[in-house]
Write a protein that holds these residues in place. Structure first.
Motif, PDB file in Angstrom:
ATOM      1  N   ASP A   6      -8.735 -18.174 -26.445  1.00  0.00           N
ATOM      2  CA  ASP A   6      -8.712 -19.446 -27.162  1.00  0.00           C
ATOM      3  C   ASP A   6     -10.007 -20.214 -26.945  1.00  0.00           C
ATOM      4  O   ASP A   6     -10.648 -20.095 -25.887  1.00  0.00           O
ATOM      5  N   SER A   7     -10.370 -21.049 -27.928  1.00  0.00           N
ATOM      6  CA  SER A   7     -11.421 -22.035 -27.680  1.00  0.00           C
ATOM      7  C   SER A   7     -10.920 -22.998 -26.616  1.00  0.00           C
ATOM      8  O   SER A   7      -9.712 -23.079 -26.356  1.00  0.00           O
ATOM      9  N   ASP A   8     -11.823 -23.748 -25.993  1.00  0.00           N
ATOM     10  CA  ASP A   8     -11.401 -24.685 -24.954  1.00  0.00           C
ATOM     11  C   ASP A   8     -10.399 -25.703 -25.494  1.00  0.00           C
ATOM     12  O   ASP A   8      -9.417 -26.049 -24.825  1.00  0.00           O
ATOM     13  N   GLU A   9     -10.629 -26.196 -26.707  1.00  0.00           N
ATOM     14  CA  GLU A   9      -9.733 -27.190 -27.292  1.00  0.00           C
ATOM     15  C   GLU A   9      -8.350 -26.599 -27.534  1.00  0.00           C
ATOM     16  O   GLU A   9      -7.329 -27.216 -27.209  1.00  0.00           O
ATOM     17  N   THR A  10      -8.312 -25.414 -28.118  1.00  0.00           N
ATOM     18  CA  THR A  10      -7.028 -24.768 -28.388  1.00  0.00           C
ATOM     19  C   THR A  10      -6.295 -24.449 -27.093  1.00  0.00           C
ATOM     20  O   THR A  10      -5.080 -24.664 -26.976  1.00  0.00           O
ATOM     21  N   TYR A  11      -7.029 -23.951 -26.111  1.00  0.00           N
ATOM     22  CA  TYR A  11      -6.422 -23.636 -24.815  1.00  0.00           C
ATOM     23  C   TYR A  11      -5.821 -24.904 -24.195  1.00  0.00           C
ATOM     24  O   TYR A  11      -4.707 -24.874 -23.673  1.00  0.00           O
ATOM     25  N   PHE A  12      -6.563 -26.005 -24.264  1.00  0.00           N
ATOM     26  CA  PHE A  12      -6.102 -27.267 -23.693  1.00  0.00           C
ATOM     27  C   PHE A  12      -4.773 -27.688 -24.323  1.00  0.00           C
ATOM     28  O   PHE A  12      -3.795 -27.952 -23.615  1.00  0.00           O
ATOM     29  N   TRP A  13      -4.724 -27.735 -25.665  1.00  0.00           N
ATOM     30  CA  TRP A  13      -3.514 -28.217 -26.316  1.00  0.00           C
ATOM     31  C   TRP A  13      -2.344 -27.258 -26.125  1.00  0.00           C
ATOM     32  O   TRP A  13      -1.195 -27.695 -25.950  1.00  0.00           O
ATOM     33  N   ASN A  14      -2.611 -25.972 -26.139  1.00  0.00           N
ATOM     34  CA  ASN A  14      -1.525 -25.032 -25.891  1.00  0.00           C
ATOM     35  C   ASN A  14      -0.941 -25.212 -24.493  1.00  0.00           C
ATOM     36  O   ASN A  14       0.281 -25.174 -24.301  1.00  0.00           O
ATOM     37  N   ARG A  15      -1.808 -25.409 -23.499  1.00  0.00           N
ATOM     38  CA  ARG A  15      -1.326 -25.588 -22.127  1.00  0.00           C
ATOM     39  C   ARG A  15      -0.580 -26.907 -21.963  1.00  0.00           C
ATOM     40  O   ARG A  15       0.510 -26.950 -21.374  1.00  0.00           O
ATOM     41  N   ILE A  16      -1.153 -28.007 -22.492  1.00  0.00           N
ATOM     42  CA  ILE A  16      -0.506 -29.317 -22.347  1.00  0.00           C
ATOM     43  C   ILE A  16       0.851 -29.307 -23.029  1.00  0.00           C
ATOM     44  O   ILE A  16       1.860 -29.780 -22.483  1.00  0.00           O
ATOM     45  N   THR A  17       0.898 -28.758 -24.245  1.00  0.00           N
ATOM     46  CA  THR A  17       2.159 -28.716 -24.982  1.00  0.00           C
ATOM     47  C   THR A  17       3.170 -27.830 -24.275  1.00  0.00           C
ATOM     48  O   THR A  17       4.371 -28.138 -24.231  1.00  0.00           O
ATOM     49  N   GLN A  18       2.716 -26.741 -23.694  1.00  0.00           N
ATOM     50  CA  GLN A  18       3.609 -25.844 -22.954  1.00  0.00           C
ATOM     51  C   GLN A  18       4.252 -26.580 -21.778  1.00  0.00           C
ATOM     52  O   GLN A  18       5.466 -26.484 -21.562  1.00  0.00           O
ATOM     53  N   ILE A  19       3.436 -27.313 -21.023  1.00  0.00           N
ATOM     54  CA  ILE A  19       3.975 -28.064 -19.877  1.00  0.00           C
ATOM     55  C   ILE A  19       4.971 -29.116 -20.343  1.00  0.00           C
ATOM     56  O   ILE A  19       6.060 -29.279 -19.777  1.00  0.00           O
ATOM     57  N   ALA A  20       4.604 -29.847 -21.409  1.00  0.00           N
ATOM     58  CA  ALA A  20       5.464 -30.920 -21.900  1.00  0.00           C
ATOM     59  C   ALA A  20       6.781 -30.373 -22.450  1.00  0.00           C
ATOM     60  O   ALA A  20       7.860 -30.898 -22.144  1.00  0.00           O
ATOM     61  N   MET A  21       6.708 -29.311 -23.253  1.00  0.00           N
ATOM     62  CA  MET A  21       7.920 -28.785 -23.868  1.00  0.00           C
ATOM     63  C   MET A  21       8.854 -28.140 -22.854  1.00  0.00           C
ATOM     64  O   MET A  21      10.071 -28.097 -23.057  1.00  0.00           O
ATOM     65  N   GLN A  22       8.311 -27.651 -21.761  1.00  0.00           N
ATOM     66  CA  GLN A  22       9.158 -27.146 -20.686  1.00  0.00           C
ATOM     67  C   GLN A  22      10.072 -28.258 -20.185  1.00  0.00           C
ATOM     68  O   GLN A  22      11.264 -28.040 -19.911  1.00  0.00           O
ATOM     69  N   ALA A  23       9.510 -29.471 -20.086  1.00  0.00           N
ATOM     70  CA  ALA A  23      10.319 -30.611 -19.651  1.00  0.00           C
ATOM     71  C   ALA A  23      11.274 -31.074 -20.746  1.00  0.00           C
ATOM     72  O   ALA A  23      12.460 -31.339 -20.491  1.00  0.00           O
ATOM     73  N   TRP A  24      10.764 -31.184 -21.979  1.00  0.00           N
ATOM     74  CA  TRP A  24      11.628 -31.668 -23.067  1.00  0.00           C
ATOM     75  C   TRP A  24      12.821 -30.741 -23.307  1.00  0.00           C
ATOM     76  O   TRP A  24      13.864 -31.176 -23.802  1.00  0.00           O
ATOM     77  N   THR A  25      12.687 -29.481 -22.958  1.00  0.00           N
ATOM     78  CA  THR A  25      13.777 -28.540 -23.219  1.00  0.00           C
ATOM     79  C   THR A  25      14.600 -28.179 -21.983  1.00  0.00           C
ATOM     80  O   THR A  25      15.738 -27.707 -22.128  1.00  0.00           O
ATOM     81  N   HIS A  26      14.070 -28.398 -20.765  1.00  0.00           N
ATOM     82  CA  HIS A  26      14.776 -27.927 -19.572  1.00  0.00           C
ATOM     83  C   HIS A  26      14.987 -28.975 -18.483  1.00  0.00           C
ATOM     84  O   HIS A  26      15.908 -28.841 -17.677  1.00  0.00           O
ATOM     85  N   ASP A  27      14.149 -30.001 -18.399  1.00  0.00           N
ATOM     86  CA  ASP A  27      14.304 -31.014 -17.355  1.00  0.00           C
ATOM     87  C   ASP A  27      15.513 -31.892 -17.701  1.00  0.00           C
ATOM     88  O   ASP A  27      15.569 -32.474 -18.785  1.00  0.00           O
ATOM     89  N   PRO A  28      16.484 -32.023 -16.805  1.00  0.00           N
ATOM     90  CA  PRO A  28      17.689 -32.804 -17.112  1.00  0.00           C
ATOM     91  C   PRO A  28      17.418 -34.252 -17.484  1.00  0.00           C
ATOM     92  O   PRO A  28      18.234 -34.868 -18.180  1.00  0.00           O
ATOM     93  N   LEU A  29      16.283 -34.799 -17.049  1.00  0.00           N
ATOM     94  CA  LEU A  29      15.959 -36.182 -17.402  1.00  0.00           C
ATOM     95  C   LEU A  29      15.420 -36.285 -18.820  1.00  0.00           C
ATOM     96  O   LEU A  29      15.740 -37.211 -19.561  1.00  0.00           O
TER      97      LEU A  29
END
Length: 419
Positions: free
Chosen positions: A65-88
């Motif tokens: 990935d380009s640096d920009e694409t890598y950044f957004w893919n990683r940030i979104t991955q971390i965030a969506m892990q919480a939105w879909t699995h974190d009980p809060l």
């Protein structure tokens, strides 16, 4: 001046990012955490104090990935892990799907009939003139924004975080520096109280520019939203709708089930409020207003007339401008200040701040703890980078569409709504 006892960590800003940071600190066992904000919680001007926000899964980050694409893919991955699995976080995520222009491996939409079929019969009655797009049926939807904010705040308080809010007690007037102006000791609030801390985190969104010289790295930019009131029967019919987003028109999301209101936003590169300070430097300065320019209302009604004409003439029940802070490249700015010790900045949501909310606390606390958890490619994209704004074009649309593709000057607004 009164002087309060020293906190271990002081957070300026009790919005989405400030609450996320406070919660992550408390979850990791940090104590003595204090959060300051000039508005009672939840702040009426916080971008996150809203009916809903769009969120969407991304691809797995790849070394290619380009640096920009890598950044957004990683940030979104971390965030969506919480939105879909974190009980809060998970109770506030609604996987309804997302309709917009997108890569061609999704369901194509090329006619009004194609669009109509994405929602229950009778919802979309417009002709969709010139509309083409795609339907992502899984891995996207929306988040109940204000509900998530309140949950973050409540859990942070339960874990011992102290919130000090209000126009006197919580409003920060200035950062307190050492005599040599090389470190931050804390902040002074409007009641003349000095809040000292070992570490200070500035996470006040667009208003952060009032407390620190960001070397033109931040441009407070405002967007416009309104609510369309529905009957109880209409609200039931419009439940579980996919987000409908036109990149040059705007978007709407299924209605709030309690108040029966549907949020609508027109799409444009943003409004700015340019002023020139005493040093001759140009800045965009945010202000609060629970109204929108009439031209924004006109754009919203065009969106409605093309998609749901049954609502195009209905009076709005609420409207306001909503501020965020754009960096030059629309990457977040999360880093230790290069000159002022003990200061971490967490700003520059650039229109993507709420979706990434669960990731923000993790990124900021990783930065603060210096344990090396942040990947170098991610750290690079979020670094303090004034070299990117030396010749900043305050009128750069930054890839956004709508409203003739131009950033709009609030000084040119001739008429506001009376909502």
């Amino acid at each position: 001046m009164a002087v309060e006892n020293t906190s271990n960590i002081l957070i300026i800003g009790a919005g989405t990012w400030g609450c996320s940071i406070a919660l992550e600190l408390a979850r990791r066992g940090h104590t003595g955490i204090k959060v300051l904000d000039g508005s009672p919680f939840p702040s009426a001007i916080s971008a996150g104090n809203d009916l809903n926000k769009i969120t969407e899964e991304a691809n797995e980050p790849s070394e290619n990935d380009s640096d920009e694409t890598y950044f957004w893919n990683r940030i979104t991955q971390i965030a969506m892990q919480a939105w879909t699995h974190d009980p809060l976080f998970a109770p506030f995520y609604h996987e309804t799907g997302f309709i917009m222009a997108a890569p061609a491996d999704l369901v194509p939409l090329n006619s009004k009939e194609d669009f109509h079929k994405t929602m229950p019969e009778g919802v979309l009655q417009g002709n969709f003139p010139g509309w083409h797009g795609f339907w992502k049926q899984r891995g996207a939807g929306w988040v109940y924004a204000s509900g998530a904010m309140k949950a973050l705040y409540g859990e942070a308080r339960r874990l011992g975080v102290q919130f000090v809010t209000g126009e006197l007690e919580g409003k920060v007037e200035e950062l307190i520096l050492t005599s040599g102006h090389d470190a931050v000791l804390g902040a002074r609030t409007s009641d003349s109280v000095i809040h000292t801390a070992c570490k200070t985190i500035l996470a006040a969104g667009a208003n952060s520019i009032n407390l620190l010289d960001f070397k033109k790295q931040l441009r407070p930019t405002a967007w416009t939203l309104a609510h369309v009131p529905l009957s109880a029967e209409e609200a039931q019919l419009y439940r579980n709708l996919p987000v409908l987003y036109g990149v040059d028109r705007g978007f709407f999301i299924e209605p709030d089930i309690e108040r029966h209101e549907m949020k609508i936003c027109d799409e444009h590169p943003g409004y700015i409020n340019l002023v020139i300070d005493s040093n001759g430097d140009t800045h965009s300065v945010p202000f609060a207003r629970r109204q929108i320019p009439k031209e924004a209302e006109t754009r919203m009604r065009r969106l409605l007339s093309e998609t749901t004409p049954q609502f195009s003439g209905r009076k709005f029940s609420f409207a306001r401008i909503c501020w965020d802070a754009d960096t030059v490249d629309r990457m977040f700015l999360i880093d230790k200040h290069p000159v002022l010790e003990n200061l971490v900045v967490a700003v520059g949501g650039s229109g993507n701040g709420f979706m990434a909310c669960p990731a923000i606390g993790i990124l900021v606390v990783d930065n603060l703890e210096e344990a090396g958890q942040i990947e170098e490619r991610v750290r690079k994209m979020m670094r303090w980078r004034p070299e990117t704004s030396v010749h900043r074009d305050w009128w750069d649309a930054q890839g956004r569409c709508g409203a003739d593709g131009k950033v709009i000057d609030f000084r040119d607004v001739e008429e506001w709504t009376s909502i």
